[in-house]
Design a protein around this motif. Structure first.
Motif, PDB file in Angstrom:
ATOM      1  N   TYR A   3      64.795  36.598  48.785  1.00 15.35           N
ATOM      2  CA  TYR A   3      65.648  37.400  48.924  1.00 15.35           C
ATOM      3  C   TYR A   3      66.263  37.994  47.410  1.00 15.35           C
ATOM      4  O   TYR A   3      66.581  37.593  46.614  1.00 15.35           O
ATOM      5  N   LEU A   4      66.679  39.414  47.869  1.00 17.60           N
ATOM      6  CA  LEU A   4      66.933  40.364  46.529  1.00 17.60           C
ATOM      7  C   LEU A   4      68.646  40.730  47.355  1.00 17.60           C
ATOM      8  O   LEU A   4      68.397  41.189  48.456  1.00 17.60           O
ATOM      9  N   ALA A  19      62.013  44.530  43.922  1.00 13.58           N
ATOM     10  CA  ALA A  19      61.303  44.467  45.424  1.00 13.58           C
ATOM     11  C   ALA A  19      59.923  45.288  45.917  1.00 13.58           C
ATOM     12  O   ALA A  19      58.848  45.529  46.320  1.00 13.58           O
ATOM     13  N   ASP A  20      59.826  46.303  44.591  1.00 12.11           N
ATOM     14  CA  ASP A  20      58.381  46.786  44.383  1.00 12.11           C
ATOM     15  C   ASP A  20      57.242  46.534  44.070  1.00 12.11           C
ATOM     16  O   ASP A  20      56.670  45.717  45.175  1.00 12.11           O
ATOM     17  N   TYR A  21      57.644  45.989  43.151  1.00 12.73           N
ATOM     18  CA  TYR A  21      56.991  44.777  42.439  1.00 12.73           C
ATOM     19  C   TYR A  21      55.917  44.223  43.518  1.00 12.73           C
ATOM     20  O   TYR A  21      54.862  43.624  43.490  1.00 12.73           O
ATOM     21  N   LEU A  22      56.806  42.962  43.333  1.00 10.21           N
ATOM     22  CA  LEU A  22      56.848  41.780  44.480  1.00 10.21           C
ATOM     23  C   LEU A  22      55.698  41.990  45.543  1.00 10.21           C
ATOM     24  O   LEU A  22      55.097  41.588  46.231  1.00 10.21           O
ATOM     25  N   LEU A  30      62.979  40.475  50.822  1.00  8.60           N
ATOM     26  CA  LEU A  30      63.920  40.878  52.004  1.00  8.60           C
ATOM     27  C   LEU A  30      65.927  41.303  50.999  1.00  8.60           C
ATOM     28  O   LEU A  30      66.050  40.981  50.462  1.00  8.60           O
ATOM     29  N   LEU A  31      65.618  42.889  51.862  1.00  3.69           N
ATOM     30  CA  LEU A  31      66.895  43.169  51.064  1.00  3.69           C
ATOM     31  C   LEU A  31      67.458  42.909  51.345  1.00  3.69           C
ATOM     32  O   LEU A  31      68.061  42.744  52.331  1.00  3.69           O
ATOM     33  N   GLU A  62      61.952  30.988  48.433  1.00  4.15           N
ATOM     34  CA  GLU A  62      61.038  30.510  46.946  1.00  4.15           C
ATOM     35  C   GLU A  62      61.848  31.209  45.974  1.00  4.15           C
ATOM     36  O   GLU A  62      61.981  30.317  44.989  1.00  4.15           O
ATOM     37  N   MET A  63      62.715  32.445  45.668  1.00  5.97           N
ATOM     38  CA  MET A  63      63.391  32.733  44.567  1.00  5.97           C
ATOM     39  C   MET A  63      64.778  33.721  45.400  1.00  5.97           C
ATOM     40  O   MET A  63      64.382  34.145  46.760  1.00  5.97           O
TER      41      MET A  63
END
Length: 96
Positions: A3-4, A19-22, A30-31, A62-63
């Protein structure tokens, strides 16, 4: 699940690069809009969040990622729901 959290004034490169790398690595991200579903970055780039902070459940987390940006940080700090979720993540030993 990652979750960002995004609040108005977030630092775009700190949020969108993560977000892009992950997502490229096959990790679900999820933004989360803290200040609404459409969130304005600190440099004028608006992003449509996947979910509103009021509808987040960390059971599958998880993060949690908290990008910088003075306005974005202040927006997260001023959201009781966001602070509650961050504390919950800490207590559950979810990466922050």
């Amino acid at each position: 699940m990652v979750y960002l959290f995004l609040a108005d004034g977030f630092e775009e490169i700190e949020a969108l690069t993560q977000a892009d790398y992950l997502r490229r690595a096959g990790i679900e991200v999820l933004l989360v809009g803290v200040s609404g579903k459409t969130v304005a970055g600190g440099h004028g780039i608006s992003v449509n969040a996947d979910k509103d902070v009021e509808n987040v459940n960390l059971d599958d987390a998880e993060m949690v990622i908290l990008p910088g940006g003075l306005g974005g940080v202040d927006g997260i700090k001023s959201s009781a729901k966001a602070i509650s979720l961050i504390k919950e993540a800490y207590e559950k030993k979810i990466y922050i």
